[in-house]
Design an enzyme around this catalytic site. Structure first.
Site, PDB file in Angstrom:
ATOM      1  N   HIS A  40      -3.661   4.193   4.648  1.00 44.39           N
ATOM      2  CA  HIS A  40      -4.712   3.182   4.778  1.00 44.39           C
ATOM      3  C   HIS A  40      -6.039   3.748   4.292  1.00 44.39           C
ATOM      4  CE1 HIS A  40      -7.146  -0.041   6.401  1.00 44.39           C
ATOM      5  NE2 HIS A  40      -7.847   0.847   7.090  1.00 44.39           N
ATOM      6  N   TYR A  65       4.269   5.736  11.179  1.00 39.49           N
ATOM      7  CA  TYR A  65       4.642   4.363  11.539  1.00 39.49           C
ATOM      8  C   TYR A  65       5.509   3.630  10.524  1.00 39.49           C
ATOM      9  CZ  TYR A  65       0.463   3.480   8.631  1.00 39.49           C
ATOM     10  OH  TYR A  65      -0.459   3.461   7.618  1.00 39.49           O
ATOM     11  N   ARG A  81       0.867  -1.186   0.000  1.00 36.32           N
ATOM     12  CA  ARG A  81       0.000   0.000   0.000  1.00 36.32           C
ATOM     13  C   ARG A  81       0.899   1.231   0.000  1.00 36.32           C
ATOM     14  NH1 ARG A  81      -1.196   2.654   4.529  1.00 36.32           N
ATOM     15  NH2 ARG A  81      -1.226   0.860   5.912  1.00 36.32           N
TER      16      ARG A  81
END
Length: 387
Positions: free
Chosen positions: A285, A294, A281
């Site tokens: 998200h 992160y 990805r």
């Protein structure tokens, strides 16, 4: 072919116990790196695989390229519309085009698809108008298409639940004696849900003609794959009694070949297959997420070098299967698609506010009637204040 883990590149900008405790990448029981089915390298070189092969014409290759380019353009426009306040939320598929287009083009018209909320490329392959995907994210409907018209179910927000729906539907297909197949899409994070394990159990026991297509994009929101499983995801199928295979999710040819094989196996009455599309990805998200919190920029850069669209373009150019006129025309088509999406979304009418009470109960309910009346009075109060 094997795949190198990206775990070493995972150095989040903010350290914490959660991120520093991430384990080394999962290995097979023998300690070797998981096998990966690949037919097209990141450099656009064609390679062979002993178990999976595919022979496509130049026209078919251009079609796959067009599918991925237009899907990415639509996705980019939807992201921009959300940033402009036209959509409440959007889940981007950026980087996962090959997994979705490859698997989507492996389907027959009579096969049935159960998606999550990110399968915009599969929806494109099923003939769903891209603008119909946006109504739910704008908050004007519950899904803008008839699932039975394209054999493409409405988007599922509840994580993993669609795998059970797909299994039940596939069991019904088998009882009807049809030779069609069912495919269920879900992510690596959803593989930790109990619904997915239950779907695996039922499908195996009842030999259901279903393909479980897991897009392992490496991150379940902010949780890396290492926190989802201690073995490669495709190997989970062994414990339920059916085969699993890991495919290069950025290789549209491999995704097409592997999914087609799994669907044919289901149609022959040989039961379910788990396909793990190993992809990435590249965006957030959803538009409410900030991946810089992160994961490291170096990780994304490493995966950008494996871009599914760039590798197929390189192959097309090397084979002389597409000329500059084709790419120019496609760029123009992409811009026209973006313009149409913008215009349609901004022209979507607001929903009837009272409609939310219409289908709560089939035969009505006194409490719902009371709530409807209270809400109607509340809405009317604004009109009275404006007098």
């Amino acid at each position: 072919m094997t795949v190198e883990s990206t775990a070493a590149a995972r150095k989040p900008r903010r350290s914490s116990k959660r991120t520093s405790a991430a384990k080394s990448p999962a290995k097979t029981p023998e300690g070797s790196t998981p096998e990966l089915v690949q037919l097209l390298t990141p450099e656009g070189e064609r390679v062979e695989h002993p178990d999976y092969s595919i022979d496509l014409s130049a026209q078919e290759l251009r079609g796959l390229y067009r599918d991925m380019v237009l899907t990415r353009r639509f996705d980019a426009e939807a992201t921009a519309l959300q940033r402009q306040g036209e959509l409440g939320l959007w889940a981007s598929l950026l980087g996962q085009e090959a997994a979705q287009i490859g698997s989507g083009r492996a389907l027959r018209d009579d096969d049935y698809v159960f998606p999550t909320y990110r399968e915009h490329g599969v929806a494109w392959c099923r003939g769903v108008d891209p603008t119909n995907l946006l109504g739910m994210f704008r908050g004007v409907n519950h899904g803008g298409w008839d699932p039975n018209s394209n054999n493409f179910h409405l988007y599922t927000i509840v994580i993993g639940s669609q795998t059970l729906h797909a299994t039940g539907y596939a069991m019904g297909v088998a009882k009807d004696g049809a030779d069609s197949a069912v495919i269920a899409y879900f992510g690596d994070g959803a593989s930790s849900q109990g619904d997915v394990a239950e779907a695996f159990t039922f499908s195996a026991v009842y030999n259901a003609p279903v393909v479980f297509f897991c897009q392992n994009n490496q991150w379940a929101i902010s949780e890396p794959t290492e926190r989802q499983t201690r073995v490669p995801l495709y190997q989970r199928a062994q414990g339920f009694g059916f085969p699993g295979v890991r495919v290069d999710g950025n290789d549209v040819l491999a995704c097409l070949a592997v999914t087609k094989s799994a669907l044919e196996r289901a149609r022959r009455g040989e039961g379910p297959t788990l396909v793990e599309a190993f992809t990435y990805r590249m965006g957030a998200h959803t538009t409410s997420d900030d991946p810089t919190k992160y994961r490291a920029d170096e990780e994304r850069a490493a995966w950008e070098a494996k871009d599914p669209i760039l590798r197929l373009r390189a192959y097309l150019e090397k084979q002389g299967a597409a000329d500059e006129a084709f790419f120019t025309a496609l760029d123009e088509e992409s811009e026209a698609l973006g313009k149409r999406v913008r215009e349609v979304v901004r022209a979507m009418p607001d929903p009837d506010r009272m409609a939310m009470f219409d289908h709560v109960y089939a035969d009505g309910n006194p409490l719902v009637d009371e709530e409807r009346a209270e809400f109607a009075a509340y809405q009317a109060s604004f009109a009275e204040e404006g007098k």
